[in-house]
Design an enzyme around this catalytic site. Structure first.
Site, PDB file in Angstrom:
ATOM      1  N   ASN A  62       0.923  -1.083  -0.081  1.00 38.49           N
ATOM      2  CA  ASN A  62      -0.080   0.102  -0.027  1.00 38.49           C
ATOM      3  C   ASN A  62       0.795   1.215   0.032  1.00 38.49           C
ATOM      4  O   ASN A  62       2.004   1.227   0.591  1.00 38.49           O
ATOM      5  CB  ASN A  62      -1.023   0.081   1.057  1.00 38.49           C
ATOM      6  CG  ASN A  62      -0.459  -0.038   2.524  1.00 38.49           C
ATOM      7  OD1 ASN A  62       0.646  -1.091   2.745  1.00 38.49           O
ATOM      8  ND2 ASN A  62      -0.964   0.343   3.394  1.00 38.49           N
ATOM      9  N   GLU A  64       0.424   5.329   0.464  1.00 42.10           N
ATOM     10  CA  GLU A  64      -0.477   6.249   1.155  1.00 42.10           C
ATOM     11  C   GLU A  64      -0.043   7.748   0.577  1.00 42.10           C
ATOM     12  O   GLU A  64       0.969   8.076   0.031  1.00 42.10           O
ATOM     13  CB  GLU A  64      -0.488   6.280   2.744  1.00 42.10           C
ATOM     14  CG  GLU A  64      -1.092   4.831   3.020  1.00 42.10           C
ATOM     15  CD  GLU A  64      -1.341   4.624   4.431  1.00 42.10           C
ATOM     16  OE1 GLU A  64      -0.918   5.546   5.450  1.00 42.10           O
ATOM     17  OE2 GLU A  64      -2.200   3.526   5.031  1.00 42.10           O
ATOM     18  N   CYS A  73      -4.215   0.735  -2.371  1.00 42.58           N
ATOM     19  CA  CYS A  73      -4.277  -0.483  -1.539  1.00 42.58           C
ATOM     20  C   CYS A  73      -2.869  -1.369  -2.138  1.00 42.58           C
ATOM     21  O   CYS A  73      -2.833  -1.244  -3.370  1.00 42.58           O
ATOM     22  CB  CYS A  73      -5.425  -1.526  -1.449  1.00 42.58           C
ATOM     23  SG  CYS A  73      -6.692  -0.674  -0.425  1.00 42.58           S
ATOM     24  N   GLU A  75      -3.227  -4.718  -3.177  1.00 38.75           N
ATOM     25  CA  GLU A  75      -3.652  -5.710  -4.138  1.00 38.75           C
ATOM     26  C   GLU A  75      -3.782  -4.925  -5.327  1.00 38.75           C
ATOM     27  O   GLU A  75      -3.270  -5.552  -6.455  1.00 38.75           O
ATOM     28  CB  GLU A  75      -5.087  -6.104  -3.499  1.00 38.75           C
ATOM     29  CG  GLU A  75      -5.105  -6.901  -2.232  1.00 38.75           C
ATOM     30  CD  GLU A  75      -5.278  -6.082  -1.138  1.00 38.75           C
ATOM     31  OE1 GLU A  75      -4.833  -4.864  -1.018  1.00 38.75           O
ATOM     32  OE2 GLU A  75      -5.836  -6.601   0.016  1.00 38.75           O
ATOM     33  N   CYS A 112     -10.114  -5.417   0.790  1.00 41.91           N
ATOM     34  CA  CYS A 112     -11.132  -4.423   0.782  1.00 41.91           C
ATOM     35  C   CYS A 112     -12.220  -4.522  -0.284  1.00 41.91           C
ATOM     36  O   CYS A 112     -11.667  -5.363  -1.338  1.00 41.91           O
ATOM     37  CB  CYS A 112     -10.548  -3.281   1.097  1.00 41.91           C
ATOM     38  SG  CYS A 112     -10.185  -2.406  -0.471  1.00 41.91           S
ATOM     39  N   CYS A 115     -10.768  -3.536  -3.893  1.00 43.04           N
ATOM     40  CA  CYS A 115      -9.545  -4.457  -4.409  1.00 43.04           C
ATOM     41  C   CYS A 115     -10.386  -5.659  -4.897  1.00 43.04           C
ATOM     42  O   CYS A 115     -10.007  -6.143  -5.879  1.00 43.04           O
ATOM     43  CB  CYS A 115      -8.787  -4.794  -3.370  1.00 43.04           C
ATOM     44  SG  CYS A 115      -7.529  -3.267  -3.052  1.00 43.04           S
TER      45      CYS A 115
END
Ligand code: THU
Length: 160
Positions: A62, A64, A73, A75, A112, A115
């Site tokens: 990830n 940010e 993210c 993924e 999530c 994703c």
């Protein structure tokens, strides 16, 4: 009115050692990726590793951003990289691991919803299931035989 019941079956491994050797290797690649996460805001590091049918392993973490929604993210970082670098390769398996910088994350952390939607696109594109394995920092590992198994009643290209 009729009721429709949907069922999801998952396999739970008690730890990484119980996984088949190729998945252990994939999970270890995800751990290496997790340790490279850029997560100064959430302090939640996520790593993803993808095994392609050409034998390559592509990983991501990830990333940010001070403008929070601009982050991405693990993924999606990994799967978009795989799609960009090897557009005709099929994605066979995906290993995910997440760890908090503040506490021990020993429960399996699933991908999530956003994703799942992104992974679903590739599963549909290649018309072949993508196995997903997810864990926390350690402990149990959950396997789903496909992404569709994790995202029933999904939205896809057939509706466009
Ligand atoms: N995150 C992922 O990388 N993957 C997920 O499936 C869930 C959340 C990241 C996004 C953000 O950087 C941090 O974890 C906390 O939400």
């Amino acid at each position: 009115m009729k009721e429709v019941k949907l069922e999801t079956t998952l396999q739970v491994y008690s730890n990484i050692v119980e996984l088949p050797k190729d998945i252990q290797d994939l999970m270890n690649a995800a751990i290496i990726a997790r340790n490279k996460a850029y997560a100064p805001y959430s302090k939640f590091n996520v790593g993803a590793a993808i095994l392609l049918d050409n034998g390559e392993i592509v990983s991501g973490s990830n990333q940010e951003n001070a403008s929070y929604p601009s982050g991405l993210c693990a993924e999606r970082t990994a799967i978009y990289y795989a799609g960009a670098k090897y557009p005709s390769a099929k994605i066979l398996k995906m290993a995910l691991t997440a760890s908090s910088q503040n506490q021990i994350t020993d429960t399996p952390i699933p991908p999530c919803g956003a994703c799942r939607q992104a992974i679903a696109e590739y599963e549909i594109k290649q018309d072949q299931p993508i196995e997903i394995y997810f864990m926390g920092a350690k402990g149990k590992v959950v396997k789903s035989h496909s992404l569709a198994n994790l995202l029933p009643v999904g939205f896809d290209r057939s509706y466009l």
